[in-house]
Design a protein around this motif. Structure first.
Motif, PDB file in Angstrom:
ATOM      1  N   SER A 281       4.845  18.992   7.332  1.00  0.00           N
ATOM      2  CA  SER A 281       6.180  18.393   6.691  1.00  0.00           C
ATOM      3  C   SER A 281       6.122  17.591   5.365  1.00  0.00           C
ATOM      4  O   SER A 281       5.074  16.884   5.391  1.00  0.00           O
ATOM      5  N   PRO A 282       6.810  17.944   4.377  1.00  0.00           N
ATOM      6  CA  PRO A 282       6.776  17.089   3.179  1.00  0.00           C
ATOM      7  C   PRO A 282       7.477  15.926   3.730  1.00  0.00           C
ATOM      8  O   PRO A 282       8.302  15.617   4.301  1.00  0.00           O
ATOM      9  N   LEU A 283       7.473  14.818   2.598  1.00  0.00           N
ATOM     10  CA  LEU A 283       8.004  13.586   2.703  1.00  0.00           C
ATOM     11  C   LEU A 283       9.231  13.798   1.762  1.00  0.00           C
ATOM     12  O   LEU A 283       9.336  14.135   0.658  1.00  0.00           O
ATOM     13  N   ARG A 284      10.267  13.667   2.495  1.00  0.00           N
ATOM     14  CA  ARG A 284      11.635  14.066   1.760  1.00  0.00           C
ATOM     15  C   ARG A 284      12.233  12.524   1.295  1.00  0.00           C
ATOM     16  O   ARG A 284      12.795  12.048   2.068  1.00  0.00           O
ATOM     17  N   ILE A 285      12.097  12.357   0.051  1.00  0.00           N
ATOM     18  CA  ILE A 285      12.662  10.870  -0.460  1.00  0.00           C
ATOM     19  C   ILE A 285      14.081  11.179  -0.946  1.00  0.00           C
ATOM     20  O   ILE A 285      14.437  12.031  -1.719  1.00  0.00           O
ATOM     21  N   GLY A 286      14.988  10.390  -0.526  1.00  0.00           N
ATOM     22  CA  GLY A 286      16.520  10.548  -0.728  1.00  0.00           C
ATOM     23  C   GLY A 286      16.980  11.739  -0.201  1.00  0.00           C
ATOM     24  O   GLY A 286      16.343  12.174   0.858  1.00  0.00           O
ATOM     25  N   GLY A 287      17.979  12.332  -0.548  1.00  0.00           N
ATOM     26  CA  GLY A 287      18.676  13.576  -0.086  1.00  0.00           C
ATOM     27  C   GLY A 287      19.668  13.445   1.167  1.00  0.00           C
ATOM     28  O   GLY A 287      19.584  12.429   1.956  1.00  0.00           O
ATOM     29  N   VAL A 288      20.293  14.321   1.552  1.00  0.00           N
ATOM     30  CA  VAL A 288      21.175  14.521   2.542  1.00  0.00           C
ATOM     31  C   VAL A 288      21.174  15.811   2.957  1.00  0.00           C
ATOM     32  O   VAL A 288      20.715  16.761   2.532  1.00  0.00           O
ATOM     33  N   LEU A 289      21.645  15.953   4.437  1.00  0.00           N
ATOM     34  CA  LEU A 289      21.779  17.109   5.106  1.00  0.00           C
ATOM     35  C   LEU A 289      23.224  17.700   5.064  1.00  0.00           C
ATOM     36  O   LEU A 289      24.236  16.875   5.302  1.00  0.00           O
ATOM     37  N   ILE A 290      23.251  18.630   4.559  1.00  0.00           N
ATOM     38  CA  ILE A 290      24.833  19.366   4.336  1.00  0.00           C
ATOM     39  C   ILE A 290      24.698  20.702   4.919  1.00  0.00           C
ATOM     40  O   ILE A 290      24.133  21.538   4.373  1.00  0.00           O
ATOM     41  N   ASP A 291      25.479  20.715   6.080  1.00  0.00           N
ATOM     42  CA  ASP A 291      25.582  22.123   6.764  1.00  0.00           C
ATOM     43  C   ASP A 291      24.159  22.430   7.005  1.00  0.00           C
ATOM     44  O   ASP A 291      23.896  23.786   7.011  1.00  0.00           O
ATOM     45  N   ALA A 336      19.208   4.713   5.353  1.00  0.00           N
ATOM     46  CA  ALA A 336      19.168   3.361   5.821  1.00  0.00           C
ATOM     47  C   ALA A 336      17.493   3.193   5.889  1.00  0.00           C
ATOM     48  O   ALA A 336      16.868   2.275   5.642  1.00  0.00           O
ATOM     49  N   PHE A 337      16.929   4.104   6.657  1.00  0.00           N
ATOM     50  CA  PHE A 337      15.322   4.115   6.918  1.00  0.00           C
ATOM     51  C   PHE A 337      14.500   3.984   5.424  1.00  0.00           C
ATOM     52  O   PHE A 337      13.732   3.057   5.472  1.00  0.00           O
ATOM     53  N   GLN A 338      15.024   4.786   4.648  1.00  0.00           N
ATOM     54  CA  GLN A 338      14.279   4.923   3.472  1.00  0.00           C
ATOM     55  C   GLN A 338      14.510   3.647   2.596  1.00  0.00           C
ATOM     56  O   GLN A 338      13.738   3.219   1.662  1.00  0.00           O
ATOM     57  N   ALA A 339      15.894   3.149   2.662  1.00  0.00           N
ATOM     58  CA  ALA A 339      16.164   1.969   1.876  1.00  0.00           C
ATOM     59  C   ALA A 339      15.574   0.904   2.295  1.00  0.00           C
ATOM     60  O   ALA A 339      14.915  -0.122   1.478  1.00  0.00           O
ATOM     61  N   MET A 340      15.040   0.884   3.624  1.00  0.00           N
ATOM     62  CA  MET A 340      14.392  -0.284   4.140  1.00  0.00           C
ATOM     63  C   MET A 340      12.779  -0.161   3.506  1.00  0.00           C
ATOM     64  O   MET A 340      12.392  -1.282   3.027  1.00  0.00           O
ATOM     65  N   ILE A 341      12.376   0.944   3.674  1.00  0.00           N
ATOM     66  CA  ILE A 341      10.775   0.980   3.167  1.00  0.00           C
ATOM     67  C   ILE A 341      10.944   0.884   1.736  1.00  0.00           C
ATOM     68  O   ILE A 341      10.050   0.191   1.151  1.00  0.00           O
ATOM     69  N   GLY A 342      11.657   1.516   1.068  1.00  0.00           N
ATOM     70  CA  GLY A 342      11.774   1.260  -0.402  1.00  0.00           C
ATOM     71  C   GLY A 342      11.836  -0.120  -0.728  1.00  0.00           C
ATOM     72  O   GLY A 342      11.057  -0.647  -1.864  1.00  0.00           O
ATOM     73  N   LEU A 343      12.768  -1.067  -0.308  1.00  0.00           N
ATOM     74  CA  LEU A 343      12.932  -2.510  -0.494  1.00  0.00           C
ATOM     75  C   LEU A 343      11.636  -3.334  -0.003  1.00  0.00           C
ATOM     76  O   LEU A 343      11.141  -4.124  -0.811  1.00  0.00           O
ATOM     77  N   GLY A 344      11.043  -2.677   1.110  1.00  0.00           N
ATOM     78  CA  GLY A 344       9.925  -3.520   1.633  1.00  0.00           C
ATOM     79  C   GLY A 344       8.781  -3.176   0.732  1.00  0.00           C
ATOM     80  O   GLY A 344       7.818  -4.226   0.246  1.00  0.00           O
ATOM     81  N   LEU A 345       8.638  -1.913   0.110  1.00  0.00           N
ATOM     82  CA  LEU A 345       7.243  -1.739  -0.764  1.00  0.00           C
ATOM     83  C   LEU A 345       7.774  -2.485  -2.109  1.00  0.00           C
ATOM     84  O   LEU A 345       6.781  -3.134  -2.759  1.00  0.00           O
ATOM     85  N   LEU A 346       9.091  -2.615  -2.605  1.00  0.00           N
ATOM     86  CA  LEU A 346       9.295  -3.320  -3.808  1.00  0.00           C
ATOM     87  C   LEU A 346       8.857  -4.681  -3.715  1.00  0.00           C
ATOM     88  O   LEU A 346       8.057  -5.238  -4.612  1.00  0.00           O
ATOM     89  N   LEU A 347       9.207  -5.370  -2.543  1.00  0.00           N
ATOM     90  CA  LEU A 347       8.949  -6.965  -2.450  1.00  0.00           C
ATOM     91  C   LEU A 347       7.451  -7.006  -2.172  1.00  0.00           C
ATOM     92  O   LEU A 347       7.028  -8.282  -2.856  1.00  0.00           O
TER      93      LEU A 347
END
Lengths: 485, 354
Positions: A281-291, A336-347
């Motif tokens: 599986s690829p890492l999907r950064i951002g994005g949303v699931l629609i239908d 939410a999960f990726q926001a956590m990771i992004g912020l954690g890596l930024l810090l």
């Protein structure tokens, strides 16, 4: 059928499935838990930071360090008070909002809470002794009063997390013909899954407290307050935050190991895996699931499987392998999960940059852009932690106890009138936030202006306050003189 | 002694400690509320700040202890209570939250206006919280919480016994606080304040005692099971409570403030013990007994381990805190004027206070 009809149908389906009181109950819990957890972080991490500062003051006979430790003690008194009462709210809400959980599983999950209660007891006792012991106890003994607080922070965190870990990975009981038997309360306390989750939260507490306190002094330095007091006030919590921010990504990664076995629906939501891919599986950064289709994600091949499963060939199990009624709200969990990771890596990146340049003999504390960034790190660390809690809690839905009890079964029989209570709670928590901000800011201002202690305004004037020549933090006064010139 | 009885006893010991220690903190709010304008009330409010500041959070944890012991030891009765009495529970909770937050905020307020605002919130919520907690106790004791839960949200507590126990709760809190504050003021050498508090405590004590015994009249018809227990098993402790109350009034009258604290605690603890003995063996009166409501045995054993650790670790620590608050070093009114030395010098030199 157009989109609005689809939405209407979906809303109907939700309304039919969920009692009217469920959503307000979940929002109420999210508000009170999300608010309390910030203060809990200070309760866990602040004592150790104060201890380091106080110890430094005693060893080096440094009045600036001692002043800072004393001031932080007073700040922690305010934070601890509102933390204690907001924690009490949670105790009540466990029963008021989730009687189905507590009535059915109270004797399964309760024991860790009992030990947490003991830890909290000791913390409250020693906080009282420490705060009121300044100048009233032998100095070394007084300092030692902080140690129990730092230890009970560990025990308390572990015990509370043990209950949450149990909700994610229930152990210690059997359900036979609908009856709960073979209850082993100690198995809940020593659940194997608890340790990594505890470590993740404990480190997060040090990130939140460390960055938040450092941010206050970074903001002060931006305003030109470049005294020793500010530099020390920044460096000590920043050192704690550094260790925590460096460790956190690894701890979090270890926690995620085996999630495909424990909670495949949560992992699928984290990774935005609508379907099971063929191959890695690829890492999907951002994005949303629609239908059922992923939209707007930045895909990096292989990386999803590598991080989640440690594999270059296996795909992340998708939501297509999970019955529809067991799907969590995917988009919210994923973002939410990726926001956590992004912020954690930024810090983490920020602290690495600081220490790297410092090793190269450049001090970023003289760089205004770095200080501006540091002044926001408190908020960023809090946001990362909240996002993490949203990811794990929303990702567990529709279960309150994963695979065993649905959230609807646990909820009380409240009507939509619970929204009114929720609205009142928003006002109450808002008022407490404003109250705390007003009081803490006024304390800081009075300290800057040279108030040695903070007498209550209706009380008799303290002789110390009258002796205008006596000031804390003499370096601040020198600075004030310079500024006046 | 059965396992579930031991856990119930440990739980009730927590209720007792909360009533005495937490109660005295709540009761300070009553005296704060009635202390008068900001100038006249200043000495009393300063004393209250000083007296409950170091201890209220630790005392507050007894409530957490009680809740945890209850939902772990007797989970179904906990859920039944929570789904029935949610109105007074939420109101008590609002009181608890506002009390704690505004007390901390007031202590560090900058202006008199801020202190007044937080002070009013602190004092009012300190009276409301024990009232609603008292109604919950009365509701349980008068058999108004059905075993299956979801009882009537209003008639379950808007009834004679719960309203009386609510009032008794406010009264006993104010009585305890009055006696404690009187002794604190006397020890700190604030004689005028001690004299004022002595009168207050005498009045509050007499009124509360009268209310406790007046409450027995409706309880006979409204809560027959509790009444029966009070008149038989619990009769000796009820008598002890009456003696303790009268002894406290006599000691206050004769200005023996230190001893008055002991008898006041005895009186309040005995009232609480009377309630516990009176409703034994019921957890929810007429609905669920201690035996029926108990959770898994393994869990009860675990709870007793936690209680044993608490007795070994928490009780000595709490005793140390209470000892410190009573010690001379912690009870000086302030540093003598004219000492123009930085406070940290005292720490460096390792001396206590000259």
């Amino acid at each position: 059928m157009d989109a609005t009809q689809l939405l209407a149908q979906a809303a109907d389906a939700v309304a039919a499935a969920d009692p009217a009181g469920l959503m307000p109950a979940r929002q109420q819990m999210a508000l009170s838990l999300g608010w309390h957890i910030i203060l809990a972080c200070f309760g866990v991490a602040f004592p150790a930071i104060i201890f380091a500062m106080h110890l430094r003051g005693l060893l080096k006979k440094d009045p600036v360090s001692l002043d800072l430790a004393k001031r932080w003690g007073k700040v922690s008194a305010v934070l601890f008070a509102i933390g204690a009462v907001s924690g009490t709210v949670l105790s009540f809400e466990m029963g008021l909002l989730w009687p189905g959980l507590m009535g059915t599983y109270g004797d399964v999950l309760g024991l860790p809470f009992a030990f947490e209660g003991l830890a909290f007891f000791l913390e409250a006792i020693f906080l009282g002794i420490y705060l009121y012991g300044w100048g009233r106890m032998p100095p070394r003994l007084h300092l030692m009063m902080v140690v129990p607080m730092a230890i009970t922070g560990i025990i308390g965190t572990y015990c509370v997390i043990a209950v949450n870990a149990w909700m994610n990975h229930p152990v210690g009981f059997d359900v036979i013909d609908g009856a709960i038997t073979n209850i082993e309360p100690w198995a809940v306390l020593f659940n194997t899954h608890t340790f990594m989750q505890f470590a993740h939260m404990w480190v997060a507490a040090y990130m939140v407290a460390g960055f938040s306190i450092a941010a206050v002094y970074a903001a002060g330095m931006l305003k030109g307050r470049r005294d020793r007091h500010h530099r020390l006030g920044f460096m000590v919590p920043f050192a704690f935050a550094t260790v925590a921010a460096l460790a956190q990504p690894f701890v979090g990664h270890l926690l995620g190991e085996g999630l495909d076995e424990r909670q495949p629906s949560k992992l699928a939501a984290f990774e935005l895996a609508a379907t099971t891919d063929e191959g890695a599986s690829p890492l999907r950064i951002g994005g949303v699931l629609i239908d059922g289709e992923v939209k707007g994600a930045l895909e990096i091949p292989y990386l999803g499987s590598m991080i989640a499963l440690g594999s270059l060939t296996e795909p992340v199990p998708g939501l297509d392998q999970i019955p529809e009624e067991d799907h969590p709200p995917v988009n919210f969990t994923h973002l939410a999960f990726q926001a956590m990771i992004g912020l954690g890596l930024l810090l983490m990146g920020a602290v690495v940059l600081y220490w790297f340049l410092r090793w190269r003999k450049r001090d970023l504390l003289h760089n205004r852009w770095f200080l501006r960034f540091m002044a926001t790190t408190g908020v960023l660390a809090v946001a990362a932690m909240e996002a993490g809690w949203i990811a794990t809690e929303v990702g567990r839905q529709p279960w309150i106890v994963f695979g065993v009890m649905r959230t609807t079964e646990a909820a009380a029989d409240h009507s939509a009138g619970l929204w009114g209570v929720y609205g009142a709670s928003v006002l109450l928590y808002g008022a407490m936030t404003v109250g705390a901000a007003v009081v803490l800011r006024s304390m800081a201002r009075r300290w800057r202006e040279g108030a040695a202690d903070l007498p209550s305004p209706y009380g008799p004037r303290s002789p110390l306050a009258d002796a205008a020549t006596v000031r804390e933090c003499g370096d601040e006064r020198d600075h004030a003189k310079e500024a006046a010139r | 002694m059965s396992l579930e009885f031991a856990v119930a006893a440990a739980l009730f010991a927590g209720v007792l400690c909360y009533a005495v220690l937490g109660g005295a903190d709540f009761g300070s709010g009553f005296h704060d509320l009635t202390a008068g304008g900001s100038r006249r009330g200043a000495p009393l409010r300063t004393l209250i700040d000083h007296s409950i500041g170091p201890v209220w959070e630790a005392n507050h944890v007894w409530l957490i202890y009680v809740l945890v012991m209850w939902w772990t030891g007797f989970p179904k009765s906990f859920a039944a209570t929570m789904t029935t009495l949610h109105v007074p529970l939420v109101l008590a909770l609002v009181g608890i939250v506002l009390r704690g937050a505004s007390f901390a905020f007031r202590k560090y307020s900058e202006t008199l206006a801020q202190a007044k605002l937080f002070g009013i919130v602190f004092a009012t919520s300190s009276v409301l919280a024990p009232f609603f907690l008292g109604t919950i106790a009365g509701s349980l004791a008068s058999g108004r919480v059905p075993a299956a839960g979801n009882g009537d949200p209003w008639s379950s507590w808007l009834a004679p016994t719960p309203l009386f126990t609510g009032a008794i709760s406010v009264g006993t809190c104010a009585f305890l606080a009055g006696v404690f504050l009187t002794a604190d003021a006397a020890r700190r050498g604030q004689d005028a304040l001690a004299a004022e508090l002595r009168i207050r405590s005498l009045i509050v004590g007499a009124v509360t005692g009268a209310v406790v015994f007046a409450a027995l009249i409706p309880i006979e018809r409204d809560a027959p099971t509790l009444w029966e227990g009070l008149m038989s098993r619990a009769a000796p402790v009820m008598a002890l409570s009456a003696l303790g109350g009268i002894a406290t009034l006599v000691l206050l009258w004769r200005r023996r403030f230190g001893f008055a604290r002991v008898t006041a605690v005895t009186a309040v603890a005995a009232v609480m013990a009377g309630w516990g003995l009176g409703q034994y063996p019921w957890v929810l009166v007429d609905q669920v007994t201690v035996h029926e409501g108990a959770g898994a045995s393994a869990t009860l054993q675990g709870l007793l381990v936690a209680v044993a650790i608490a007795a070994l670790v928490v009780v000595p620590a709490l005793g140390y805190l209470l000892y410190l608050t009573q010690s001379p070093q912690w009870n000086e009114a302030g540093v003598p004027a004219g000492r123009a030395a930085h406070w940290s010098r005292r720490i460096e030199s390792g001396r206590r206070r000259p």
